[in-house]
Design an enzyme around this catalytic site. Structure first.
Site, PDB file in Angstrom:
ATOM      1  N   HIS A 274       0.778  -1.042   0.018  1.00 47.79           N
ATOM      2  CA  HIS A 274      -0.080  -0.054  -0.060  1.00 47.79           C
ATOM      3  C   HIS A 274       1.153   1.215   0.069  1.00 47.79           C
ATOM      4  O   HIS A 274       2.052   1.197   0.517  1.00 47.79           O
ATOM      5  CB  HIS A 274      -0.852   0.055   1.166  1.00 47.79           C
ATOM      6  CG  HIS A 274      -1.887  -1.035   1.113  1.00 47.79           C
ATOM      7  ND1 HIS A 274      -3.164  -0.945   1.554  1.00 47.79           N
ATOM      8  CD2 HIS A 274      -1.794  -2.307   0.751  1.00 47.79           C
ATOM      9  CE1 HIS A 274      -4.002  -2.090   1.367  1.00 47.79           C
ATOM     10  NE2 HIS A 274      -3.106  -3.012   0.698  1.00 47.79           N
TER      11      HIS A 274
ATOM     12  N   GLU B 243       0.955   4.122   1.550  1.00 46.18           N
ATOM     13  CA  GLU B 243       1.507   4.526   3.086  1.00 46.18           C
ATOM     14  C   GLU B 243       2.395   3.619   3.575  1.00 46.18           C
ATOM     15  O   GLU B 243       3.523   4.127   4.070  1.00 46.18           O
ATOM     16  CB  GLU B 243       0.244   4.307   4.281  1.00 46.18           C
ATOM     17  CG  GLU B 243      -0.870   5.475   3.802  1.00 46.18           C
ATOM     18  CD  GLU B 243      -2.216   4.541   2.975  1.00 46.18           C
ATOM     19  OE1 GLU B 243      -1.741   3.797   2.162  1.00 46.18           O
ATOM     20  OE2 GLU B 243      -3.188   4.895   3.110  1.00 46.18           O
TER      21      GLU B 243
ATOM     22  N   CYS C  28      -6.676   2.982   4.340  1.00 47.59           N
ATOM     23  CA  CYS C  28      -7.561   1.694   4.506  1.00 47.59           C
ATOM     24  C   CYS C  28      -7.563   1.080   5.929  1.00 47.59           C
ATOM     25  O   CYS C  28      -6.234   1.743   6.598  1.00 47.59           O
ATOM     26  CB  CYS C  28      -7.523   0.530   3.425  1.00 47.59           C
ATOM     27  SG  CYS C  28      -5.813  -0.047   3.657  1.00 47.59           S
TER      28      CYS C  28
ATOM     29  N   CYS D 184      -3.744  -0.076   6.457  1.00 54.25           N
ATOM     30  CA  CYS D 184      -2.802   0.919   6.595  1.00 54.25           C
ATOM     31  C   CYS D 184      -2.803   1.515   8.062  1.00 54.25           C
ATOM     32  O   CYS D 184      -1.843   2.130   8.572  1.00 54.25           O
ATOM     33  CB  CYS D 184      -2.871   1.895   5.466  1.00 54.25           C
ATOM     34  SG  CYS D 184      -2.107   1.066   3.869  1.00 54.25           S
TER      35      CYS D 184
HETATM   36 ZN   LIG Z   1      -4.013   0.673   2.509  1.00 54.99          ZN
END
Ligand SMILES: [Zn+2]
Length: 281
Positions: free
Chosen positions: A97, A99, A124, A127
């Site tokens: 992801h 992040e 999300c 994360c």
């Molecule tokens: Zn994420």
């Protein structure tokens, strides 16, 4: 995305004047971010927000086509860009992801404590859990959709490293004396499994990029060294065509290995790989 496609001529001009290049940077040091903030008369948070389209331009999303750009800011006002990376083959778990990419980028540059993350979409749940591994998680500022939040607002009643007895959460990687490949594996943050693992991409003898293993208290959001390595190559504008071979270094006593994961990618990308073990701690 090339910088020329960025719909922000003032930022483009300022970047060229400060960096003397048209190449999208994967990080800005303190002096560069201060110079850009001065030139654009903006705060470092506003600068990061304006740079999000550049961060998202590093995304590789053959499956979702949803490009996430994330920028980690440390206490020295350095900016570290990140973007999501998906493998074209295999299950959906083969994805990093945005992040996570930005946080590893900061850790690999031995950033000081990360104080903010600026993202082009709401983070999300996965994360939010990954960020909760950071030592300063309770104070971490998250900005998206022009709003600022503290991580505890986005992840109330959270499960954190302390719940599994970890007293030294993620804050830096022990890279100050890292020279040998095994030193980078030893820099892994793996308090739950004690696994030490690092991956390297080479062009001849030239090291193009490296990664190491980073764990999470909820286990699943842990970072795959392979996806992190591919993200690092991409952030450094290095295409897979440049890579001539991959190396994986792991401690001989590891409870599990990332060998199969790298082997699958080596076959897919038609590049050779070697696996190395070491014993000394
Ligand atoms: Zn994420």
């Amino acid at each position: 995305m090339s910088p020329n496609k960025l719909q922000d001529p003032a930022l483009l001009q300022a970047l060229q004047q400060v960096l003397f290049t048209e190449q999208v940077p994967h990080m800005l040091n303190s002096a560069q971010s201060a110079a850009l903030c001065k030139q654009l008369s903006c705060s470092v948070l506003e600068l990061a927000e304006r740079m999000l389209p550049l961060a998202a331009s590093f995304a590789v999303t053959p499956k979702s086509h949803f490009n996430v750009g994330a920028i980690a800011i440390d206490t020295q006002q350095q900016l570290f860009l990140g973007a999501n990376y998906e493998l074209a083959y295999g299950p959906l778990t083969g994805s990093l992801h945005g992040e996570q990419s930005a946080i590893f980028n900061a850790l690999s540059h031995q950033a000081s404590s990360i104080e903010s993350l600026v993202i082009n979409a709401a983070p999300c749940g996965y994360c939010r859990q990954f960020m909760n591994e950071l030592e300063n998680a309770k104070d971490l500022q998250i900005r998206f959709n022009q709003q600022n939040y503290r991580l505890p607002q986005l992840l109330p009643e959270s499960f954190g490293p302390g719940d599994l007895g970890i007293t030294a959460p993620l804050h830096h990687l022990a890279l100050s004396d890292a020279h040998k490949p095994s030193d980078f594996a030893k820099a892994s943050y793996a308090p739950y499994s004690h696994t030490q693992s690092a991956m390297f991409a080479y062009q001849g003898d030239k090291l193009l990029a490296w990664s190491c293993y980073i764990e999470n208290v909820a286990f699943s959001p842990s970072l795959s060294p392979l996806l992190t390595l591919l993200s690092q190559l991409n952030l450094n504008h290095l295409s897979l065509d440049k890579v001539e071979r991959f190396e994986l270094w792991e401690h001989n006593d590891n409870r599990f290995s990332f060998k199969q994961e790298l082997q699958n990618f080596a076959e897919y990308s038609e590049k050779p790989m070697t696996h190395h073990g070491y014993s000394k701690t």
